[in-house]
Design a protein around this motif. Structure first.
Motif, PDB file in Angstrom:
ATOM      1  N   ALA A 189       0.931  -1.263   0.034  1.00 45.54           N
ATOM      2  CA  ALA A 189      -0.258   0.109   0.093  1.00 45.54           C
ATOM      3  C   ALA A 189       0.760   1.166   0.040  1.00 45.54           C
ATOM      4  O   ALA A 189       0.476   2.346  -0.600  1.00 45.54           O
ATOM      5  CB  ALA A 189      -0.903  -0.091   1.083  1.00 45.54           C
ATOM      6  N   GLY A 190       2.100   0.967   0.543  1.00 42.36           N
ATOM      7  CA  GLY A 190       2.955   2.204   0.366  1.00 42.36           C
ATOM      8  C   GLY A 190       3.301   2.958   1.624  1.00 42.36           C
ATOM      9  O   GLY A 190       4.425   3.566   1.814  1.00 42.36           O
ATOM     10  N   GLU A 191       2.609   2.851   2.827  1.00 44.44           N
ATOM     11  CA  GLU A 191       2.843   3.385   4.000  1.00 44.44           C
ATOM     12  C   GLU A 191       2.510   2.659   5.246  1.00 44.44           C
ATOM     13  O   GLU A 191       1.389   1.808   5.108  1.00 44.44           O
ATOM     14  CB  GLU A 191       2.113   4.784   4.080  1.00 44.44           C
ATOM     15  N   PRO A 192       3.177   2.748   6.215  1.00 48.41           N
ATOM     16  CA  PRO A 192       2.832   1.934   7.523  1.00 48.41           C
ATOM     17  C   PRO A 192       1.479   2.263   8.431  1.00 48.41           C
ATOM     18  O   PRO A 192       1.337   1.621   9.249  1.00 48.41           O
ATOM     19  CB  PRO A 192       4.216   1.858   8.219  1.00 48.41           C
ATOM     20  N   HIS A 193       1.199   3.394   8.308  1.00 51.03           N
ATOM     21  CA  HIS A 193       0.322   4.210   9.112  1.00 51.03           C
ATOM     22  C   HIS A 193      -1.353   3.778   9.009  1.00 51.03           C
ATOM     23  O   HIS A 193      -1.792   3.896   7.945  1.00 51.03           O
ATOM     24  CB  HIS A 193       0.296   5.656   8.924  1.00 51.03           C
ATOM     25  N   ARG A 194      -1.715   3.018  10.347  1.00 52.64           N
ATOM     26  CA  ARG A 194      -3.162   2.591  10.380  1.00 52.64           C
ATOM     27  C   ARG A 194      -3.979   3.713  10.855  1.00 52.64           C
ATOM     28  O   ARG A 194      -3.317   4.668  11.249  1.00 52.64           O
ATOM     29  CB  ARG A 194      -3.050   1.390  10.940  1.00 52.64           C
ATOM     30  N   ALA A 195      -5.136   3.692  11.320  1.00 49.61           N
ATOM     31  CA  ALA A 195      -6.017   4.726  11.690  1.00 49.61           C
ATOM     32  C   ALA A 195      -5.529   4.937  13.096  1.00 49.61           C
ATOM     33  O   ALA A 195      -5.522   5.961  13.519  1.00 49.61           O
ATOM     34  CB  ALA A 195      -7.472   4.234  11.727  1.00 49.61           C
ATOM     35  N   ALA A 196      -5.027   3.962  13.839  1.00 51.81           N
ATOM     36  CA  ALA A 196      -4.679   4.173  15.055  1.00 51.81           C
ATOM     37  C   ALA A 196      -3.564   5.042  15.203  1.00 51.81           C
ATOM     38  O   ALA A 196      -3.170   5.524  16.481  1.00 51.81           O
ATOM     39  CB  ALA A 196      -4.488   2.761  15.615  1.00 51.81           C
ATOM     40  N   ASP A 197      -2.606   5.050  13.983  1.00 43.05           N
ATOM     41  CA  ASP A 197      -1.543   6.116  14.209  1.00 43.05           C
ATOM     42  C   ASP A 197      -1.643   7.550  13.976  1.00 43.05           C
ATOM     43  O   ASP A 197      -0.926   8.430  14.267  1.00 43.05           O
ATOM     44  CB  ASP A 197      -0.503   5.659  13.154  1.00 43.05           C
ATOM     45  N   TYR A 198      -3.024   7.680  13.642  1.00 47.32           N
ATOM     46  CA  TYR A 198      -3.393   9.397  13.510  1.00 47.32           C
ATOM     47  C   TYR A 198      -4.352   9.621  14.676  1.00 47.32           C
ATOM     48  O   TYR A 198      -4.770   8.930  15.342  1.00 47.32           O
ATOM     49  CB  TYR A 198      -4.329   9.252  12.332  1.00 47.32           C
ATOM     50  N   GLU A 199      -4.018  11.239  14.887  1.00 49.28           N
ATOM     51  CA  GLU A 199      -4.736  11.754  15.942  1.00 49.28           C
ATOM     52  C   GLU A 199      -5.743  12.731  15.573  1.00 49.28           C
ATOM     53  O   GLU A 199      -5.351  13.392  14.682  1.00 49.28           O
ATOM     54  CB  GLU A 199      -3.822  12.309  16.980  1.00 49.28           C
ATOM     55  N   VAL A 200      -6.697  12.892  16.207  1.00 50.49           N
ATOM     56  CA  VAL A 200      -7.780  14.055  15.907  1.00 50.49           C
ATOM     57  C   VAL A 200      -6.896  15.239  16.242  1.00 50.49           C
ATOM     58  O   VAL A 200      -6.282  15.439  16.889  1.00 50.49           O
ATOM     59  CB  VAL A 200      -9.115  13.765  16.685  1.00 50.49           C
ATOM     60  N   GLY A 201      -7.063  15.986  15.039  1.00 47.30           N
ATOM     61  CA  GLY A 201      -6.329  17.362  15.175  1.00 47.30           C
ATOM     62  C   GLY A 201      -5.028  17.503  14.407  1.00 47.30           C
ATOM     63  O   GLY A 201      -4.318  18.620  14.097  1.00 47.30           O
ATOM     64  N   GLU A 202      -4.588  16.365  14.121  1.00 50.24           N
ATOM     65  CA  GLU A 202      -3.248  16.085  13.315  1.00 50.24           C
ATOM     66  C   GLU A 202      -3.218  16.705  12.054  1.00 50.24           C
ATOM     67  O   GLU A 202      -4.339  16.388  11.178  1.00 50.24           O
ATOM     68  CB  GLU A 202      -2.791  14.590  13.276  1.00 50.24           C
ATOM     69  N   LYS A 203      -2.303  17.492  11.481  1.00 49.95           N
ATOM     70  CA  LYS A 203      -2.282  17.956  10.052  1.00 49.95           C
ATOM     71  C   LYS A 203      -1.191  17.267   9.566  1.00 49.95           C
ATOM     72  O   LYS A 203       0.041  17.081   9.920  1.00 49.95           O
ATOM     73  CB  LYS A 203      -2.230  19.723  10.325  1.00 49.95           C
ATOM     74  N   ILE A 204      -1.403  17.103   8.216  1.00 43.61           N
ATOM     75  CA  ILE A 204      -0.410  16.344   7.313  1.00 43.61           C
ATOM     76  C   ILE A 204      -0.158  17.247   6.080  1.00 43.61           C
ATOM     77  O   ILE A 204      -1.123  17.592   5.370  1.00 43.61           O
ATOM     78  CB  ILE A 204      -0.831  15.016   7.012  1.00 43.61           C
ATOM     79  N   ASN A 205       0.975  17.664   5.756  1.00 41.23           N
ATOM     80  CA  ASN A 205       1.249  18.678   4.652  1.00 41.23           C
ATOM     81  C   ASN A 205       1.759  17.450   3.596  1.00 41.23           C
ATOM     82  O   ASN A 205       2.870  16.873   3.817  1.00 41.23           O
ATOM     83  CB  ASN A 205       2.468  19.529   5.062  1.00 41.23           C
ATOM     84  N   HIS A 206       0.853  17.525   2.369  1.00 43.27           N
ATOM     85  CA  HIS A 206       1.362  16.523   1.326  1.00 43.27           C
ATOM     86  C   HIS A 206       2.429  16.737   0.605  1.00 43.27           C
ATOM     87  O   HIS A 206       2.723  15.802  -0.270  1.00 43.27           O
ATOM     88  CB  HIS A 206       0.079  15.971   0.936  1.00 43.27           C
ATOM     89  N   VAL A 207       3.084  17.721   0.504  1.00 45.68           N
ATOM     90  CA  VAL A 207       4.332  18.187   0.087  1.00 45.68           C
ATOM     91  C   VAL A 207       4.343  18.567  -1.460  1.00 45.68           C
ATOM     92  O   VAL A 207       4.883  19.621  -1.855  1.00 45.68           O
ATOM     93  CB  VAL A 207       5.292  17.160   0.398  1.00 45.68           C
TER      94      VAL A 207
END
Lengths: 344, 344, 344
Positions: A189-207
């Motif tokens: 899939a290309g990344e290791p991050h599952r839902a549990a790895d994200y936090e509400v309020g977290e921001k991600i810059n897709h670059v």
């Protein structure tokens, strides 16, 4: 008798009527390949039949947004040909994946009307449904647009304002039949991050950024049989620019969001959407996301993640939506609030 | 020994010879999707398998013009690589729909030759046939081009002028097997107008316009494996412009004609065609049509409508073909005379 | 935790490790059609199912270079996102044709490392393999790139230099199962020249040129899910230009080489390749070839021809690779040494 379609004006809509939109469309591997050619789309479920099968689906579906564009495109000649602005979306449900060979058509019920105080235009709310060839609803959403009046003396209709939810409850999302992320392959899939790895309020810059060309957005918009003049004809707007279909910006931003949200595989719902500023050829689109909510679903290993997807035409690093005046910053193109399905 | 193909010159043609053109081509859903991406094509029969089946066909065929471009493209390396001008078309018959999976090839018989009085070039008439993998003729047409001589001292051939009809009789049109418009769904097709609603002499302004980009016409022209240098290489013409393939203008105008002629579903014949002026990137193509004739056919609920399709690069509202001098107006790009099949 | 992928830097590679690249991809008729739309590709085996079947294959495969681009594209996020230069290719084997419906994925083993003397970057050699859904290797090649260090103080790894052949022995080429040119149709293929008609040392000017547009190379590069920023984002390079993916130049030159090498149907091996100078939008690509070797194969009627394919952005008529200083001429874009399969 005039044969050409001038489109509907505000006074042509009646609350309760259902419009059967024309030109059903059969999709194939061609639409899938073009979607990958027009957007940097890399979500594995839409790229690989094998990955989709390992996730419990019969094959890789057409990208949810491609299906949305087809369903939406059908409505343009009847709903937005004389629109002054596309004001918003709500309660968008993705109910069935669309596969190569499926034929899509769309209906819209008028669910609200309100004439503007200037008497020159009004807001029309429609409830649109995309059907496949088995008459199953695949996508269901509400949209409202500002439409010009043909005859300024036409009487104002009774105002009807639909009640719309600002967000779909996670429990009301429809999970595609069979979807199962319990054996999910994060490396493929290309990344290791599952839902549990994200936090509400977290921001991600897709670059990453993509500079837009006229040929590309016209090819994309035509592919969805969207006929709004402003996208194609340099004489349609006073300054000679071609306005880029808002859905092109949505698809570009969603594809760019792979970098950081590679596992936000399927779109299950659209809560709200605004095209904050116009996008023109030469703009470089970037994107950032904010995690708004995370919820369980009834499907094996599948969580629902509510995301704000923001497209900008400037730097995406600051990740700020509004200026000090509370308005969208001038470089913000899109503010989309949606639910994605992700491995838990 | 020189391996590259310099193309044929006027003195290389002999009346009666048959040229077997190279590079057969299998078409798929990919060509269908690209046709919809490159042109604002919305005729329902070519968009939806379901609509095509309801009209008596096994599936939605490749757009007739896409099939024509493939068949035509095969002839370019042998017929028009050294052409000075594409002079005309006549007696174009669309005999069999082309479906995904079909493989097309083309032959051309030389049916006429006439050296020009300047001794530097001549006119070559060919009768071209496109075949599918079952050796059935799918498209059959005549075309004439002005071709340069390689050797100005080469003797002029005997002049042979083919007899060509200026219009195909409606009774000689081939209707696709099984075609039946008796259960036609006008709402899905997009307009309510049947053949009986049109009058001979009626003109229709199709209103919409598309501004052309270099990338788009090159992608389209390559898709048909048309190799004429002038379309791709900025050094091929003195002013550095790329001349747009005439077929690109035909397809664009035909697609735009949906608005007012949505039910002119299939092309059954091409009576005549002229590329009146060159089209270049940046031009905004519009179209208007004139109804030239309306006829019955042997198929259930199917009429044949003879149409003049005119593409312009200016306003299409005036719908005038020629100036006071009797010549095509400078903004006219295309004058095409064809038969379409429409519900009666 | 940062979710976006910044790519690997030089110190992140270890000799012997295998990287499993993400995002498998299923190809269809859509990718085939797009390949024909983006390049003037006319080799009959890739254009016609019927021609391919007459050559002993089950159907027309995806163009070898399209398959290569898919396999290569998968490696970009892990290998060349922080690359300063793509230095070379070697030992490229085309082992199995790729057909519509196949799903491709790629792995890369790190087989060599050498830090540069400036301490700021190093060279990484990888051995990449593309697999289909049956875990059969379809393409196998070596590639080396110069990659930046993230941390200039990171210790230099032990230098490991892989032994690479400068040319694949003709006897080591893999011929697709069933391939048989004994009944080859030269008229349908487009040229009469068989392997026996070429001489080692012979040069062929392919004559035709294509002027490149931004939209086209971006559509092509995205189609292969190649995400390198420099191809898409005008802010990625100081001068605001978008660097064109080297593979776009390879495909364009190979397609142009049809004119003179129409029967060099399939690519069996890549011996070496260099992107001599950058290619930018507006360049007009031309090509010439030099015959380097001709060999028999074990397959019926099939010879292997070793060719140097040179892409230029100037005139291709002079067919000179290097200037008096021994360096590539400034108008040379590509120098590719490959084996093609041709009727004997």
């Amino acid at each position: 008798m005039v044969k050409t379609n001038a489109g509907r004006f505000f006074e042509d809509y009646t609350v309760g009527e259902t419009i059967h939109h024309a030109v059903p469309r059969t999709v194939s591997g061609g639409e899938r390949a073009l979607y990958h050619a027009l957007y940097p789309a890399r979500h594995a479920l839409y790229s690989s039949d094998e990955f989709a099968r390992a996730s419990g689906l019969p094959a890789s579906p057409l990208d949810d947004l491609a299906a949305f564009h087809v369903v939406f495109g059908k409505t343009v000649p009847d709903v937005s040909l004389n629109a002054l602005a596309n004001l918003g979306y709500a309660e968008g449900h993705f109910l069935k994946p669309v596969y190569a060979g499926d034929t899509l058509r769309t209906t819209s019920e008028v669910i609200g009307l309100k004439q503007n105080s200037n008497g020159k235009s009004g807001v029309v709310w429609v409830h649109s449904k995309g059907f496949n060839q088995r008459d199953e609803v695949v996508i269901d959403y509400k949209r409202w647009v500002m439409v010009r009046k043909r005859d300024l003396d036409a009487a104002a209709p009774d105002t009807v304002l639909p009640e719309l939810s600002s967000v779909i409850d996670a429990a009301d999302l429809t999970i595609p039949e069979g979807l199962d992320f319990s054996g999910y392959d994060y490396a493929l899939a290309g990344e290791p991050h599952r839902a549990a790895d994200y936090e509400v309020g977290e921001k991600i810059n897709h670059v990453d950024g993509v500079t837009i060309e006229e040929a590309e957005h016209m090819i994309a918009t035509r592919l969805w049989q969207n006929t709004a003049k402003v996208h194609f004809d340099t004489s349609a707007r006073p300054d000679g620019t071609r306005l880029i279909y808002g859905g092109h910006v949505i698809s570009m931003a969603r594809a760019l969001s792979f970098n950081g949200l590679a596992n936000a595989q399927m779109i299950a719902g659209i809560n709200a959407g605004a095209h904050a500023n116009p996008c023109l050829s030469g703009d470089t689109i970037r994107a950032w996301s904010e995690v708004l909510d995370i919820a369980e679903t009834s499907a094996n290993g599948v969580s629902a993640v509510r995301l704000r997807l923001v497209a900008t035409k400037g730097d995406s690093a600051e990740m700020t939506l509004r200026g000090e005046d509370g308005k969208y910053r001038p470089d913000v193109l899109l503010d989309l609030d949606y639910w994605a399905l992700m491995p838990s």
